[in-house]
Write a protein that holds these residues in place. Structure first.
Motif, PDB file in Angstrom:
ATOM      1  N   SER A  70       0.814  -1.210   0.000  1.00 28.32           N
ATOM      2  CA  SER A  70       0.000   0.000   0.000  1.00 28.32           C
ATOM      3  C   SER A  70       0.853   1.268   0.000  1.00 28.32           C
ATOM      4  N   PHE A  71       1.896   1.283   0.813  1.00 25.61           N
ATOM      5  CA  PHE A  71       2.778   2.460   0.836  1.00 25.61           C
ATOM      6  C   PHE A  71       3.458   2.633  -0.521  1.00 25.61           C
ATOM      7  N   GLY A  72       3.846   1.543  -1.170  1.00 22.73           N
ATOM      8  CA  GLY A  72       4.454   1.619  -2.505  1.00 22.73           C
ATOM      9  C   GLY A  72       3.489   2.214  -3.515  1.00 22.73           C
ATOM     10  N   SER A  73       2.240   1.783  -3.465  1.00 22.04           N
ATOM     11  CA  SER A  73       1.224   2.335  -4.376  1.00 22.04           C
ATOM     12  C   SER A  73       0.961   3.799  -4.079  1.00 22.04           C
ATOM     13  N   TYR A  74       0.936   4.159  -2.805  1.00 25.84           N
ATOM     14  CA  TYR A  74       0.719   5.554  -2.416  1.00 25.84           C
ATOM     15  C   TYR A  74       1.860   6.431  -2.934  1.00 25.84           C
ATOM     16  N   ARG A  75       3.103   5.981  -2.727  1.00 23.52           N
ATOM     17  CA  ARG A  75       4.267   6.758  -3.213  1.00 23.52           C
ATOM     18  C   ARG A  75       4.215   6.899  -4.732  1.00 23.52           C
ATOM     19  N   HIS A  76       3.857   5.832  -5.433  1.00 26.78           N
ATOM     20  CA  HIS A  76       3.750   5.877  -6.888  1.00 26.78           C
ATOM     21  C   HIS A  76       2.710   6.927  -7.309  1.00 26.78           C
ATOM     22  N   PHE A  77       1.560   6.917  -6.643  1.00 20.58           N
ATOM     23  CA  PHE A  77       0.498   7.870  -6.971  1.00 20.58           C
ATOM     24  C   PHE A  77       0.953   9.314  -6.724  1.00 20.58           C
ATOM     25  N   ILE A  78       1.622   9.548  -5.616  1.00 18.07           N
ATOM     26  CA  ILE A  78       2.113  10.896  -5.299  1.00 18.07           C
ATOM     27  C   ILE A  78       3.147  11.347  -6.330  1.00 18.07           C
ATOM     28  N   ARG A  79       4.033  10.434  -6.730  1.00 21.18           N
ATOM     29  CA  ARG A  79       5.102  10.756  -7.682  1.00 21.18           C
ATOM     30  C   ARG A  79       4.592  11.034  -9.085  1.00 21.18           C
ATOM     31  N   TYR A  87      -4.956   1.253  -8.051  1.00 20.30           N
ATOM     32  CA  TYR A  87      -4.863   1.338  -6.586  1.00 20.30           C
ATOM     33  C   TYR A  87      -3.911   2.457  -6.180  1.00 20.30           C
ATOM     34  N   LYS A  88      -4.357   3.318  -5.270  1.00 16.17           N
ATOM     35  CA  LYS A  88      -3.562   4.458  -4.815  1.00 16.17           C
ATOM     36  C   LYS A  88      -2.983   4.263  -3.425  1.00 16.17           C
ATOM     37  N   GLY A  89      -3.196   3.112  -2.827  1.00 24.38           N
ATOM     38  CA  GLY A  89      -2.744   2.895  -1.460  1.00 24.38           C
ATOM     39  C   GLY A  89      -3.786   3.387  -0.478  1.00 24.38           C
ATOM     40  N   TYR A  90      -3.528   3.144   0.787  1.00 22.85           N
ATOM     41  CA  TYR A  90      -4.466   3.566   1.820  1.00 22.85           C
ATOM     42  C   TYR A  90      -4.578   5.085   1.865  1.00 22.85           C
ATOM     43  N   LYS A  91      -5.789   5.579   1.930  1.00 26.12           N
ATOM     44  CA  LYS A  91      -6.010   7.029   2.031  1.00 26.12           C
ATOM     45  C   LYS A  91      -5.455   7.564   3.351  1.00 26.12           C
ATOM     46  N   TRP A  92      -5.472   6.753   4.410  1.00 25.88           N
ATOM     47  CA  TRP A  92      -4.998   7.233   5.721  1.00 25.88           C
ATOM     48  C   TRP A  92      -3.489   7.432   5.772  1.00 25.88           C
TER      49      TRP A  92
END
Length: 170
Positions: A70-79, A87-92
């Protein structure tokens, strides 16, 4: 399920990276075993900020592996501004962003189920659904970042187990 629950508590905190991206560190609070970090069987996890429930999830992967994905997906989305495979990772996760005035530490409770539950995802999801519902009943609020829940009326022990979990972690 009549056996006692195996529940571990963790502190989830921001871990700085060289590039300044959001990463995490899980530290056991009430267990020296850290079983959830490498647990190969089904588990539920509950994420809290102080006494506010943020999310309840289910996985058949080690807690650390689930969070890494999830953190990997979140970082990818932010980048790149695009979801990875939808999948964007956990919203929290944004609560741990050091650039924001937000808490720098969350609590995570992991409920480990025996291997005999591996082929009963519907039972774990039923417990997850009942747990989210009980949180709603007790706090008058859904977990802040909860997007879906699963109910299964065929598993009669789900509500009893969910209440037992909630009573142990609160």
């Amino acid at each position: 399920m009549t056996e006692s629950l195996n529940i571990e508590k963790f502190s989830l905190s921001y871990k700085p990276t060289k590039s300044g991206e959001v990463s995490f560190h899980l530290k056991a609070i009430n267990s020296k075993k850290n079983e959830a970090l490498k647990y190969p069987n089904r588990l539920l996890y509950i994420v809290l900020n102080d006494n506010t429930f943020l999310y309840v999830g289910e996985a058949k992967a080690a807690l650390k592996t689930r969070f890494q994905r999830s953190f990997g997906s979140y970082r990818h989305f932010i980048r790149v501004g695009k979801a990875r495979g939808g999948y964007k990772g956990y919203k929290w996760i944004e609560l741990l962003d050091p650039k924001k005035n937000t808490p720098k530490e969350l609590k995570v409770w992991a409920v480990l189920f025996p291997a005999s539950y591996n082929s009963y995802r519907d039972r774990i999801e039923a417990i997850e659904g009942e747990l989210v519902w009980e949180i709603r009943k007790r706090t008058k609020h859904w977990p802040t970042f909860q997007n879906e829940i699963h109910f299964n009326n065929d598993y009669k022990d789900a509500n009893r187990i969910a209440n037992k979990i909630l009573n142990e972690i609160k």
